[in-house]
Design a protein around this motif. Structure first.
Motif, PDB file in Angstrom:
ATOM      1  N   UNK A  19       0.859  -1.183   0.000  1.00 45.30           N
ATOM      2  CA  UNK A  19       0.000   0.000   0.000  1.00 45.30           C
ATOM      3  C   UNK A  19       0.904   1.245   0.000  1.00 45.30           C
ATOM      4  N   UNK A  20       1.520   1.545  -1.152  1.00 47.10           N
ATOM      5  CA  UNK A  20       2.467   2.662  -1.187  1.00 47.10           C
ATOM      6  C   UNK A  20       1.779   4.011  -1.028  1.00 47.10           C
ATOM      7  N   UNK A  21       2.568   5.019  -0.689  1.00 50.44           N
ATOM      8  CA  UNK A  21       2.056   6.372  -0.552  1.00 50.44           C
ATOM      9  C   UNK A  21       1.575   6.881  -1.908  1.00 50.44           C
ATOM     10  N   UNK A  22       0.457   7.627  -1.898  1.00 50.81           N
ATOM     11  CA  UNK A  22      -0.109   8.135  -3.145  1.00 50.81           C
ATOM     12  C   UNK A  22       0.786   9.210  -3.741  1.00 50.81           C
ATOM     13  N   UNK A  23       0.853   9.222  -5.068  1.00 49.34           N
ATOM     14  CA  UNK A  23       1.600  10.253  -5.796  1.00 49.34           C
ATOM     15  C   UNK A  23       0.612  11.303  -6.295  1.00 49.34           C
ATOM     16  N   UNK A  24       1.125  12.391  -6.835  1.00 48.80           N
ATOM     17  CA  UNK A  24       0.253  13.415  -7.436  1.00 48.80           C
ATOM     18  C   UNK A  24      -0.603  12.809  -8.539  1.00 48.80           C
ATOM     19  N   UNK A  25      -0.033  11.889  -9.322  1.00 49.55           N
ATOM     20  CA  UNK A  25      -0.787  11.238 -10.397  1.00 49.55           C
ATOM     21  C   UNK A  25      -1.932  10.391  -9.843  1.00 49.55           C
ATOM     22  N   UNK A  26      -1.687   9.719  -8.725  1.00 54.15           N
ATOM     23  CA  UNK A  26      -2.743   8.926  -8.083  1.00 54.15           C
ATOM     24  C   UNK A  26      -3.911   9.820  -7.670  1.00 54.15           C
ATOM     25  N   UNK A  27      -3.598  10.955  -7.048  1.00 55.19           N
ATOM     26  CA  UNK A  27      -4.652  11.879  -6.625  1.00 55.19           C
ATOM     27  C   UNK A  27      -5.398  12.448  -7.825  1.00 55.19           C
ATOM     28  N   UNK A  28      -4.700  12.702  -8.918  1.00 55.03           N
ATOM     29  CA  UNK A  28      -5.334  13.245 -10.116  1.00 55.03           C
ATOM     30  C   UNK A  28      -6.314  12.249 -10.733  1.00 55.03           C
ATOM     31  N   UNK A  29      -6.020  10.944 -10.630  1.00 59.02           N
ATOM     32  CA  UNK A  29      -6.889   9.909 -11.205  1.00 59.02           C
ATOM     33  C   UNK A  29      -8.034   9.510 -10.281  1.00 59.02           C
ATOM     34  N   UNK A  30      -7.933   9.834  -9.016  1.00 58.00           N
ATOM     35  CA  UNK A  30      -8.922   9.390  -8.028  1.00 58.00           C
ATOM     36  C   UNK A  30     -10.294  10.020  -8.305  1.00 58.00           C
ATOM     37  N   UNK A  31     -11.321   9.239  -8.061  1.00 59.60           N
ATOM     38  CA  UNK A  31     -12.695   9.713  -8.233  1.00 59.60           C
ATOM     39  C   UNK A  31     -13.287  10.060  -6.875  1.00 59.60           C
ATOM     40  N   UNK A  32     -14.201  11.030  -6.821  1.00 59.47           N
ATOM     41  CA  UNK A  32     -14.833  11.372  -5.546  1.00 59.47           C
ATOM     42  C   UNK A  32     -15.792  10.266  -5.097  1.00 59.47           C
ATOM     43  N   UNK A  33     -16.186  10.279  -3.828  1.00 55.94           N
ATOM     44  CA  UNK A  33     -16.988   9.187  -3.277  1.00 55.94           C
ATOM     45  C   UNK A  33     -18.358   9.011  -3.927  1.00 55.94           C
ATOM     46  N   UNK A  34     -18.904  10.044  -4.558  1.00 56.22           N
ATOM     47  CA  UNK A  34     -20.228   9.860  -5.164  1.00 56.22           C
ATOM     48  C   UNK A  34     -20.200   8.879  -6.333  1.00 56.22           C
ATOM     49  N   UNK A  35     -19.033   8.464  -6.787  1.00 48.96           N
ATOM     50  CA  UNK A  35     -18.910   7.481  -7.854  1.00 48.96           C
ATOM     51  C   UNK A  35     -18.885   6.048  -7.323  1.00 48.96           C
ATOM     52  N   UNK A  36     -18.859   5.874  -6.004  1.00 49.86           N
ATOM     53  CA  UNK A  36     -18.886   4.538  -5.416  1.00 49.86           C
ATOM     54  C   UNK A  36     -20.266   3.918  -5.577  1.00 49.86           C
ATOM     55  N   UNK A  37     -20.342   2.590  -5.697  1.00 50.11           N
ATOM     56  CA  UNK A  37     -21.653   1.933  -5.727  1.00 50.11           C
ATOM     57  C   UNK A  37     -22.381   2.178  -4.402  1.00 50.11           C
ATOM     58  N   UNK A  38     -23.709   2.252  -4.435  1.00 47.17           N
ATOM     59  CA  UNK A  38     -24.466   2.541  -3.206  1.00 47.17           C
ATOM     60  C   UNK A  38     -24.163   1.597  -2.048  1.00 47.17           C
ATOM     61  N   UNK A  39     -23.937   0.303  -2.344  1.00 49.87           N
ATOM     62  CA  UNK A  39     -23.681  -0.649  -1.249  1.00 49.87           C
ATOM     63  C   UNK A  39     -22.329  -0.388  -0.582  1.00 49.87           C
ATOM     64  N   UNK A  40     -21.365   0.136  -1.316  1.00 48.32           N
ATOM     65  CA  UNK A  40     -20.077   0.492  -0.722  1.00 48.32           C
ATOM     66  C   UNK A  40     -20.200   1.816   0.026  1.00 48.32           C
ATOM     67  N   UNK A  41     -20.846   2.779  -0.582  1.00 47.71           N
ATOM     68  CA  UNK A  41     -21.033   4.084   0.039  1.00 47.71           C
ATOM     69  C   UNK A  41     -21.795   3.967   1.358  1.00 47.71           C
TER      70      UNK A  41
END
Length: 58
Positions: A19-41
């Protein structure tokens, strides 16, 4: 009430190869939580409440 003493030394960082530390590129690709499926959210009630308050989810 006395003030707590400041921490004189920071603890050594823990490195985890699986579980490495996130890079700037990782943060740029990340989606906000509203994109999670309802059962995960649903597992994160504070996030659900915050998104509902902003009108991002029903």
């Amino acid at each position: 009430m006395p003030k707590p003493e400041p921490i004189s030394e920071l603890p050594e960082p823990i490195f985890d190869d699986e579980n490495p530390e996130w890079t700037e590129e990782d943060f740029a690709r990340a989606l906000p939580p509203e994109f999670l499926p309802p059962e995960v959210l649903a597992l994160f009630p504070n996030t659900v409440a915050r998104l509902r308050a902003k009108g991002l989810i029903p």
